[in-house]
Design a protein around this motif. Structure first.
Motif, PDB file in Angstrom:
ATOM      1  N   LYS A   1       0.866  -1.179   0.000  1.00  0.00           N
ATOM      2  CA  LYS A   1       0.000   0.000   0.000  1.00  0.00           C
ATOM      3  C   LYS A   1       0.896   1.220   0.000  1.00  0.00           C
ATOM      4  CE  LYS A   1      -4.562  -0.439   1.464  1.00  0.00           C
ATOM      5  NZ  LYS A   1      -5.700  -0.164   2.155  1.00  0.00           N
TER       6      LYS A   1
ATOM      7  N   HIS B   1      -1.151   3.840  -4.423  1.00  0.00           N
ATOM      8  CA  HIS B   1      -1.916   2.595  -4.455  1.00  0.00           C
ATOM      9  C   HIS B   1      -2.529   2.332  -3.074  1.00  0.00           C
ATOM     10  CE1 HIS B   1      -0.281   1.815  -8.399  1.00  0.00           C
ATOM     11  NE2 HIS B   1       0.913   2.105  -7.925  1.00  0.00           N
TER      12      HIS B   1
ATOM     13  N   ARG C   1      -6.007   2.228  -2.432  1.00  0.00           N
ATOM     14  CA  ARG C   1      -7.323   1.587  -2.456  1.00  0.00           C
ATOM     15  C   ARG C   1      -7.186   0.084  -2.367  1.00  0.00           C
ATOM     16  NH1 ARG C   1     -11.609   4.727  -5.936  1.00  0.00           N
ATOM     17  NH2 ARG C   1     -11.001   6.821  -5.324  1.00  0.00           N
ATOM     18  N   GLY C   2      -8.205  -0.529  -1.813  1.00  0.00           N
ATOM     19  CA  GLY C   2      -8.192  -1.982  -1.697  1.00  0.00           C
ATOM     20  C   GLY C   2      -6.977  -2.435  -0.909  1.00  0.00           C
ATOM     21  N   PRO C   3      -6.500  -3.611  -1.244  1.00  0.00           N
ATOM     22  CA  PRO C   3      -5.343  -4.120  -0.492  1.00  0.00           C
ATOM     23  C   PRO C   3      -4.016  -3.503  -0.931  1.00  0.00           C
ATOM     24  CG  PRO C   3      -6.016  -5.708  -2.141  1.00  0.00           C
ATOM     25  CD  PRO C   3      -7.026  -4.574  -2.179  1.00  0.00           C
TER      26      PRO C   3
END
Length: 144
Positions: free
Chosen positions: A18, A22, A24-26
């Motif tokens: 993360k 980046h 969002r999500g995992p």
């Protein structure tokens, strides 16, 4: 199996990075396996072109993050050292090689003739983009 103790491969499948870009999500997967020379190895079993397009994009996104985001490199190094303390990687890491390991299905060997047409185009574009970042690309067939 490739990353069992005693090998120089590091299993990073489902280990996500993360970062600010980046978040969002995992997050993103840097790779499924890190090779002995710190190659980013992405592995996929595919019977259609869509999973391979995702695989090729995964390699591009990973390389981009690792080249341009110190945070991504720091998190990758932490993941690698958590899995394999002492593995030779540090935060100055720059990706130099991406390996796409592909299984096409029951006994089908990956060749230029057996790779789906759409996947051939996607792979060509990915290779051109990665080579622009001075990253070598290798495609290997996994026999099933």
């Amino acid at each position: 199996m490739v990353a069992e103790q005693g090998t120089e491969y590091v299993l990073l499948d489902k280990h996500f990075l993360k970062t600010r870009q980046h978040r969002r999500g995992p997050g993103i997967e840097a790779c499924d396996l890190l090779g002995p020379a710190n190659e980013l190895i992405h592995v996929k079993r595919a019977e259609r072109s869509a999973p391979l397009s995702h695989l090729f994009a995964q390699g591009e996104v990973s390389v981009d993050a690792l080249i341009h985001e110190a945070e991504a490199r720091e998190r990758l190094v932490a993941q690698v050292h958590a899995e394999r303390p002492g593995h030779p990687i540090d935060t100055t890491f720059q990706p130099r090689k991406v390996v796409y390991a592909i299984a096409l299905g029951e006994g089908k060997r990956l060749t230029a003739d057996t790779l789906f047409t759409f996947s051939q185009v996607a792979l060509h574009r990915t290779v051109r983009r990665l080579r622009g970042d001075n990253v070598d690309v290798e495609v290997v067939s996994i026999r099933t």
